[in-house]
Design a protein around this motif. Sequence first.
Motif, mmCIF file in Angstrom:
data_model
loop_
_atom_site.group_PDB
_atom_site.id
_atom_site.type_symbol
_atom_site.label_atom_id
_atom_site.label_comp_id
_atom_site.label_asym_id
_atom_site.label_seq_id
_atom_site.Cartn_x
_atom_site.Cartn_y
_atom_site.Cartn_z
ATOM 1 N N VAL A 75 8.383 48.015 54.201
ATOM 2 C CA VAL A 75 8.880 46.743 54.720
ATOM 3 C C VAL A 75 8.441 45.608 53.804
ATOM 4 O O VAL A 75 7.294 45.561 53.359
ATOM 5 N N VAL A 76 9.378 44.703 53.551
ATOM 6 C CA VAL A 76 9.099 43.472 52.813
ATOM 7 C C VAL A 76 9.482 42.333 53.740
ATOM 8 O O VAL A 76 10.574 42.328 54.303
ATOM 9 N N GLU A 77 8.590 41.363 53.911
ATOM 10 C CA GLU A 77 8.899 40.225 54.778
ATOM 11 C C GLU A 77 8.370 38.938 54.161
ATOM 12 O O GLU A 77 7.254 38.905 53.637
ATOM 13 N N CYS A 78 9.209 37.899 54.235
ATOM 14 C CA CYS A 78 8.815 36.592 53.724
ATOM 15 C C CYS A 78 9.689 35.518 54.351
ATOM 16 O O CYS A 78 10.669 35.817 55.015
ATOM 17 N N ASP A 79 9.338 34.261 54.107
ATOM 18 C CA ASP A 79 10.146 33.155 54.618
ATOM 19 C C ASP A 79 11.339 32.918 53.699
ATOM 20 O O ASP A 79 11.421 33.468 52.594
ATOM 21 N N ALA A 80 12.262 32.111 54.158
ATOM 22 C CA ALA A 80 13.516 31.883 53.452
ATOM 23 C C ALA A 80 13.316 31.281 52.063
ATOM 24 O O ALA A 80 13.941 31.724 51.093
ATOM 25 N N ASP A 81 12.472 30.271 51.944
ATOM 26 C CA ASP A 81 12.291 29.638 50.632
ATOM 27 C C ASP A 81 11.649 30.590 49.624
ATOM 28 O O ASP A 81 12.015 30.588 48.446
ATOM 29 N N THR A 82 10.708 31.401 50.080
ATOM 30 C CA THR A 82 10.107 32.396 49.179
ATOM 31 C C THR A 82 11.150 33.401 48.724
ATOM 32 O O THR A 82 11.261 33.710 47.540
ATOM 33 N N TRP A 83 11.940 33.907 49.676
ATOM 34 C CA TRP A 83 12.974 34.887 49.337
ATOM 35 C C TRP A 83 13.979 34.312 48.341
ATOM 36 O O TRP A 83 14.294 34.928 47.329
ATOM 37 N N LEU A 84 14.483 33.122 48.632
ATOM 38 C CA LEU A 84 15.466 32.517 47.733
ATOM 39 C C LEU A 84 14.848 32.191 46.376
ATOM 40 O O LEU A 84 15.517 32.311 45.347
ATOM 41 N N GLY A 85 13.587 31.786 46.375
ATOM 42 C CA GLY A 85 12.902 31.528 45.107
ATOM 43 C C GLY A 85 12.836 32.770 44.239
ATOM 44 O O GLY A 85 13.085 32.718 43.028
ATOM 45 N N MET A 86 12.538 33.913 44.865
ATOM 46 C CA MET A 86 12.496 35.171 44.108
ATOM 47 C C MET A 86 13.903 35.600 43.699
ATOM 48 O O MET A 86 14.119 36.046 42.573
#
Length: 117
Positions: A75-86
Amino acid sequence: MVARRRVEIVVGLAAVAAWQAGPVDRGTLATAVRYTLEEVAARAPGNSVEVRVPPFGVAQCVAGPRHTRGTPPNVVECDADTWLGMAAGRLSWADAVAAGSVAASGLRADLAGLLPL
């Protein structure tokens, strides 16, 4: 089998571009996240890793063993800004993990080779 896209590519790309340009409304943020989740699933089809970006979406990707019940082992989980940044290449996988912005569990839960999109 490739999953059907729910976000049209042109709409998704526009949402990502808007996010890159500056602050966006919640709907645009949700569209950008959902589009990029669909994109990572299209580029790495499979069911061995579940990527969660609450509250906007979830995707299963990466070929390998499939789970059938309960919490997936990868499982990978993060907030929206982190995800979009990556996804956009503004933030590396390693930097996000080191900063504690990404929770990743399981042997296959390293998306460094898939990001940026």
